[in-house]
Design a protein around this motif. Structure first.
Motif, PDB file in Angstrom:
ATOM      1  N   LEU A 110       5.508  -5.428   0.360  1.00 12.92           N
ATOM      2  CA  LEU A 110       5.661  -4.162  -0.341  1.00 12.92           C
ATOM      3  C   LEU A 110       4.444  -3.315  -0.014  1.00 12.92           C
ATOM      4  CD1 LEU A 110       3.801  -3.929  -3.196  1.00 12.92           C
ATOM      5  CD2 LEU A 110       5.301  -5.792  -3.796  1.00 12.92           C
ATOM      6  N   VAL A 111       4.592  -2.004  -0.214  1.00 11.75           N
ATOM      7  CA  VAL A 111       3.539  -1.080   0.199  1.00 11.75           C
ATOM      8  C   VAL A 111       2.772  -0.595  -1.014  1.00 11.75           C
ATOM      9  CG1 VAL A 111       3.069   1.164   1.233  1.00 11.75           C
ATOM     10  CG2 VAL A 111       4.804  -0.325   2.245  1.00 11.75           C
ATOM     11  N   ALA A 112       1.438  -0.762  -0.989  1.00  9.21           N
ATOM     12  CA  ALA A 112       0.582  -0.087  -1.960  1.00  9.21           C
ATOM     13  C   ALA A 112       0.104   1.186  -1.278  1.00  9.21           C
ATOM     14  CB  ALA A 112      -0.590  -0.977  -2.352  1.00  9.21           C
ATOM     15  N   LEU A 113       0.734   2.290  -1.626  1.00  9.27           N
ATOM     16  CA  LEU A 113       0.436   3.565  -0.956  1.00  9.27           C
ATOM     17  C   LEU A 113      -0.819   4.142  -1.618  1.00  9.27           C
ATOM     18  CD1 LEU A 113       1.564   5.480   1.183  1.00  9.27           C
ATOM     19  CD2 LEU A 113       2.908   6.573  -0.598  1.00  9.27           C
ATOM     20  N   ASN A 114      -1.970   3.791  -1.056  1.00 12.45           N
ATOM     21  CA  ASN A 114      -3.246   4.070  -1.724  1.00 12.45           C
ATOM     22  C   ASN A 114      -3.825   5.426  -1.322  1.00 12.45           C
ATOM     23  OD1 ASN A 114      -5.357   3.457  -3.433  1.00 12.45           O
ATOM     24  ND2 ASN A 114      -6.542   2.400  -1.859  1.00 12.45           N
ATOM     25  N   MET A 115      -4.772   5.879  -2.132  1.00  9.86           N
ATOM     26  CA  MET A 115      -5.506   7.121  -1.895  1.00  9.86           C
ATOM     27  C   MET A 115      -4.561   8.320  -1.833  1.00  9.86           C
ATOM     28  SD  MET A 115      -8.668   5.800   0.422  1.00  9.86           S
ATOM     29  CE  MET A 115      -7.834   5.270   1.866  1.00  9.86           C
ATOM     30  N   MET A 116      -3.624   8.334  -2.771  1.00  9.96           N
ATOM     31  CA  MET A 116      -2.706   9.457  -2.883  1.00  9.96           C
ATOM     32  C   MET A 116      -3.473  10.750  -3.160  1.00  9.96           C
ATOM     33  SD  MET A 116       0.416   8.583  -2.386  1.00  9.96           S
ATOM     34  CE  MET A 116       1.515   9.750  -3.197  1.00  9.96           C
ATOM     35  N   ASP A 117      -4.599  10.627  -3.885  1.00 10.53           N
ATOM     36  CA  ASP A 117      -5.382  11.826  -4.218  1.00 10.53           C
ATOM     37  C   ASP A 117      -5.975  12.465  -2.968  1.00 10.53           C
ATOM     38  OD1 ASP A 117      -6.925   9.536  -3.937  1.00 10.53           O
ATOM     39  OD2 ASP A 117      -8.468  10.188  -5.355  1.00 10.53           O
ATOM     40  N   ALA A 118      -6.510  11.610  -2.068  1.00 14.41           N
ATOM     41  CA  ALA A 118      -7.109  12.150  -0.846  1.00 14.41           C
ATOM     42  C   ALA A 118      -6.043  12.805   0.022  1.00 14.41           C
ATOM     43  CB  ALA A 118      -7.816  11.027  -0.071  1.00 14.41           C
TER      44      ALA A 118
END
Lengths: 728, 84
Positions: A124-132
């Motif tokens: 599964l994907v942890a779609l990180n740094m959405m803020d950046a």
């Protein structure tokens, strides 16, 4: 293996995978808190981090896989990542693989996701740094991405703990129904499909510990370096290469065509999911780079940053070092006062406590250097320093990433060798470790002071302004540096062939360092050093203590008693005290001369006489393995001046003058001694660190042999040529 | 548009990768980092004194040596691609 066949009490095995600079470590820290264990995978120096986490009443064992861009193994990190995913390491096969993905850099990150899915793991994907990503003007339609990929996608800002709960749920869902974490196979072009069929036949002929089932698993062995395949089954690498040769046009190689097909699939599936609000060629980082990588300002800022880092390690750590020494000194005094006077007490104080102290004194410098490095690394500047100095370093045969470790080695080789962990290529790293001890470290300064104060201080200044002593010390720094370049040149062509890794270095966007990550990484570093390197230092210190203690043959008992009686007969307490301590000093002197180390010194004499050293200096050469500066108190003891824990300039000068008046030190002999110390590998803490960082005794032993041979030759040349020219 | 190599293009100019002519592991690695045919690529700057290049491929900034960049062939991106 389905979760249903396992007892429910077994912890869920969750692996975190991802490219470097995706915030994978931040997520690991957020999940596992302080409950993590840092170690090494056996036989190599890739760090193994395992922690625990609890979600929905189920315990997880979380493994932080080494960061890598691709699963095809061209580096130890990639090899370990694959082997951990296929149950080839000590950890069980993960039930769920969380692939941490940088939301601002989707395409490159999703390549790894596809590769992990191809070998058959639920992902599964942890779609990180959405803020950046949002700040860069990138909008991601998460539900659409989830549909396009066919596995759960959890948007996150791990640094702020956002999305952890959703991640808990997604992991639990995939654990319960592994098919939720399965991505459809990439449709391979014909040449790739044919290559897979041929490779599958080859693999069937070899006894693999875990034969790959999927096409992706077969493809992995095909695209991996032959040496990695040979480690699994000898001859496998060559057999695969024979079955699927590399064509003359590398663009037609099925290995590359597979990567191109994955990227084509990724590019197509991202089109409806990602929208760029602003189309600019320059993000915030590019604007910062315009200044920090400017040909003139950039170079100046770089010099300032490096000078600051060096100053922090060299001088900034000193108060803490003094404090450690004071505390450990007080502890030994206390132990000396409270424990019964016997051999056990001596081995405890002069062996174990001295070893513990010899470990702890390095901590302030290590912490200071790694504070600097982790700030530089987390901010994104460390990759820029490698870019800035790469050309300069290439001239001395080392990569840009060797700069910070070698600079730190002028303070101390121990943290410097630990700092080579930032270097990606194993051979480049080994080469840097091997030449780092040639940088003149601060422990050599008391030795230089001892010699220069005794034999060069009263010489006329050179050209009327330069003190001869100062010039000689400067020459020692230059000698070490030049020999490091020469050694790197020779070693690259002999003992450490290859390496010279291409500079393919990600320059991640500038970010503010996360204090939590910095503190955590400092804590890990300190813990590993104290527990793993420290035990070796203590063991070696005890051995050295035994060499310098046994057999305990001091003044003959009747002689000592007679001397003491004479002392007591003197008039006045001060005179009595002085005479008594003179007897003790002489006793210690005789004891050391009769010890195993003393005998080694005598045995060594024929080999070191051509360098201008007598057997008494030989004892010092043995004893200074504890740390180079220990030469000063050992010489103090050998020459009857008594040993002193606090090695200040005055004491060093005093010992040096005593040696000079005893004929053991002349300007030429002193120069020869300095040259020997500038080159020789004499520091057991450095050796223990080399052992830990290379994971074998082979390289520390090699360093002792090559550096000490070099030191012998150089001192031999100095003394013999000097004598022939009429110097003394 | 005549083909060029990544080390020789103008800084800031939008290009596309056409092919990677380097054989072996380094070539494989470049492709895995995203230098696939059609990928947008741009030279950001060159380090002084013949030092490495700072390059952007897709959404990814990296440094690589000039000699290695020479193996990456590019072509000027069509204006339509630049706007996309």
């Amino acid at each position: 293996m389905s979760a249903l066949t396992q007892p429910a009490s077994r912890p869920l095995e969750v692996a975190l995978a991802g490219n470097p600079n995706t915030g994978k470590t931040t997520l690991f820290n957020a999940l596992t808190g302080a409950r993590a264990h840092v170690g090494n995978y056996p036989g190599i120096t890739v760090e193994r981090r395992v922690g625990t986490h609890t979600a929905h009443g189920r315990a997880w064992r979380v493994t932080d896989l080494p960061g890598c861009y691709s699963l095809s193994a061209h580096s130890p990190e990639e090899e370990i990542a694959h082997h951990a995913l296929t149950g080839r390491t000590e950890d069980p096969i993960p039930d769920v693989v969380v692939v941490v993905v940088d939301a601002a850099n989707l395409a490159r990150n999703l390549l790894l996701l596809l590769q992990i899915s191809e070998i058959g793991r639920p992902v599964l994907v942890a779609l990180n740094m959405m803020d950046a990503a949002a700040r860069e003007g990138i909008d991601i339609d998460v539900p659409a991405l989830q549909r396009a990929l066919g596995c759960p996608v959890v948007p996150m800002v791990a640094a702020r703990g956002e999305g952890i709960e959703a991640l808990n749920e997604a992991v639990a869902a995939v654990a319960a129904h592994p098919q939720l974490g399965q991505i459809a196979q990439t449709a391979w072009p014909a040449p790739v499909a044919q290559a897979v069929a041929r490779a599958r036949e080859v693999l069937a002929q070899f006894p693999l510990t875990l034969p790959p089932e999927s096409d992706g698993g077969v493809l992995w062995w095909l695209a991996t370096d032959p040496e990695v395949a040979d480690r699994e089954a000898p001859g496998l690498g060559a057999a695969l290469l024979a079955a699927v040769p590399r064509p003359a046009d590398p663009g037609l190689d099925p290995r590359r065509l597979a990567t191109v097909a994955r990227f084509a699939r990724i590019d197509a599936l991202l089109v409806p999911c990602v929208r760029r609000r602003v189309v600019t060629t320059s993000g915030a980082s590019e604007r910062v780079d315009r200044v920090l990588l400017h040909p003139a300002f950039g170079a100046m800022l770089f010099i300032l940053a490096m000078a600051g880092l060096f100053q922090a390690v060299f001088a900034g750590a000193q108060p803490a070092v003094d404090l450690v020494e004071m505390a450990m000194g007080a502890l030994s005094d206390l132990a000396r006062a409270w424990l019964p006077d016997n051999l056990l007490r001596d081995v405890f104080i002069d062996g174990v406590l001295a070893g513990v102290s010899g470990t702890l004194v390095f901590l302030p410098q290590i912490l200071m250097l790694f504070l600097g490095i982790s700030l530089l690394e987390d901010s994104g500047y460390l990759a820029r320093t490698a870019y800035l100095v790469d050309q300069l370093m290439a001239r001395i045969g080392l990569p840009g990433k060797a700069f910070v470790p070698l600079l730190s080695a002028y303070a101390c080789a121990v943290p410097a060798i630990m700092a080579t962990r930032t270097m990606p290529d194993r051979r480049d790293r080994l080469l840097t470790i091997m030449v780092a001890p040639l940088m003149s470290c601060s422990a050599r300064l008391p030795v230089y002071t001892l010699v220069t104060a005794a034999v060069f201080a009263h010489q006329a200044p050179v050209l009327g302004i330069f003190s001869l002593g100062g010039l000689v010390v400067t020459a020692m720094y230059a000698l070490g540096f030049l020999l490091a370049i020469a050694s790197a040149f020779v070693l690259r062509r002999t003992a450490i062939q290859g390496g010279g890794a291409p500079l393919l270095l990600e320059m991640p966007p500038y970010r503010w360092p996360r204090w939590r990550n910095v503190v955590r990484s400092l804590g890990d570093r300190a813990w590993v050093f104290v527990t793993q390197t420290g035990t070796v230092i203590v063991a070696l210190t005890v051995i050295l203590w035994a060499l310098m203690t046994f057999p305990r043959h001091g003044l003959e008992p009747d002689v000592k008693a007679a001397r003491k009686a004479q002392a007591h007969a003197l008039v006045g307490a001060p005179a009595q005290q002085a005479a008594l301590s003179a007897v003790e000093r002489e006793d210690a002197q005789v004891r050391l001369q009769n010890s195993i180390a003393g005998r080694i010194g005598r045995t060594l004499e024929p080999t070191i006489a051509p360098l201008g050293f007598d057997w008494r200096i030989g004892i010092g050469l043995v004893g200074s393995f504890a740390a180079r500066e220990v030469l000063v108190p050992i010489m103090g003891q050998v020459f009857g001046r008594g040993s002193q824990a606090d090695i200040d300039d005055k004491y060093a000068a005093d010992v040096g003058k005593t040696m000079a008046s005893a004929g053991a030190l002349t300007p030429l002999k002193g120069l020869s001694l300095m040259v020997f110390f500038a080159i020789a590998m004499q520091c057991l803490s450095t050796l223990a660190t080399m052992r830990r960082e290379t994971n074998s005794w082979r390289w520390p032993i090699f360093a002792v042999v090559y550096l000490n041979s070099l030191a012998w030759l150089a001192s031999f040349a100095v003394y013999q040529i000097g004598t022939r020219l009429g110097f003394a | 548009m005549a083909g060029q190599t990544l080390d020789s293009i103008l800084p800031g100019e939008a290009h596309q990768v056409t092919r990677v002519v380097l054989a072996g592991v380094l070539g494989d690695r470049l492709v895995e980092l995203g230098f696939t045919p059609g990928a947008p690529v741009q030279l950001l700057r060159r380090a002084p004194f013949g030092g490495p290049l700072q390059v952007q491929v897709r959404d990814f900034v990296l440094s690589l040596r000039r000699a290695d960049a020479q193996a990456i062939h590019t072509t000027l991106a069509a204006p339509a691609d630049q706007a996309a």
